[in-house]
Scaffold this active site. Sequence first.
Site, PDB file in Angstrom:
ATOM      1  CB  CYS B  10      -8.132  11.911  27.123  1.00  0.00           C
ATOM      2  SG  CYS B  10      -9.300  11.169  28.262  1.00  0.00           S
ATOM      3  CB  CYS B  13     -11.389  13.850  30.626  1.00  0.00           C
ATOM      4  SG  CYS B  13     -10.288  12.437  30.675  1.00  0.00           S
TER       5      CYS B  13
END
Lengths: 315, 76
Positions: B10, B13
């Site tokens: 995502c 991250c």
Amino acid sequence: MFNMFADWLVEDVFGLSITSKFGGALHFFIYDTLKILFLLSVMVFAISFVRSYFPPEKVKRWISGKKKGIASVLAALLGVVSPFCSCSTVPLFIGFVEAGIPLGVMFTFLISSPIVNEVSLVMLFSIFGWKIAVLYVLFGVLLAIIAGWVIGKLKLEKYVEPYVFNIQLGESVVQEMTMRERFAYAKTNVIDTVKKIWVFLLIGIGIGAWIHGYVPEDLLVRYAGEKSILAVPVAVILGVPLYSNAVGSLPMIEALMGKGVAPGTALSFMMAMTALSFPEMVLLRKVMKPQLIGMFVLIVTIGIIAIGYIFNAIL
Amino acid sequence: MVIKVLGTGCKKCKELEQNVRMAIAQLQIDAQVEKVEDIGKIMSYGVMSTPALVVNEKVVSTGKLLSVDELMGVLK
């Protein structure tokens, strides 16, 4: 305070009358924007601070080993306070399954977490007052518990992707945050939240302001008022794919309610938007088969429709 | 030093990985950065909320996007 400021801006600075259509809409826009941004910042800060005590890793430890009934109530309540962004859905799911937490309890957590979140709570409270906000939380938690219970009873474990059961979960000790870290975490969350939603918020308030100023009363009362039986299911079915941002929707809902839309219809519309989000379904697909996702959507949709009718009956 | 950024891919991250690299550059330390996207490997650290940060096989943070400053404190 915000009302006075909006009055002053509209009447003295722009020289418009609040009772005029445009003046009224502008006043609605200014007042709502200020009030919501202020309350949002304060509440997101406070709730994030509380949340820093409930990371999912800890929640898992608390729920596992508890009796089913207690576990599901706990899961619903922890879903309210526990932070997780949708990209954590998959690890969260696997972690819970690994810990031996029943599927139904897991769903309880997955349902209550998005429905009852601090942002929608603030919006509900600031727009509709504490009574509706409390009812919304109460029914959100109840829906999560009941839907989870039903899913548990249906024995749908076979629809979980088999690899989930093969993953070995390591033990890790997550470090406790210091007080300073908790404050920093809360502050970051306020900034993140405001950054993420301000556009939706302004659009939502803008549309709300337009409805407030220009949409004729009787039009909506006829289609979505208390007497309209089909309004609730239609609102829910419209709400599910409309998943965008509950925050943007609330000012619209406020304006619609002002024009005669029944409160239960409005609230179930909002619940449908937050509870069942398409991006989350896509993520869940990684760990479960379509049948299980379909069941989940069906049960939650029915639950939300029921809540809409109950709200309309009691509010 | 081996630093691992755990995340399923995502936005947060990816941002964390960038921040880690910036923090390392600023601290001028010799560290190896690894992005772990395999869900099985992520779970083997007992982590349920991503992004998470692992330094020398020890989980130091979960579910948080640490800023460059915060990372410099952690990595020092």
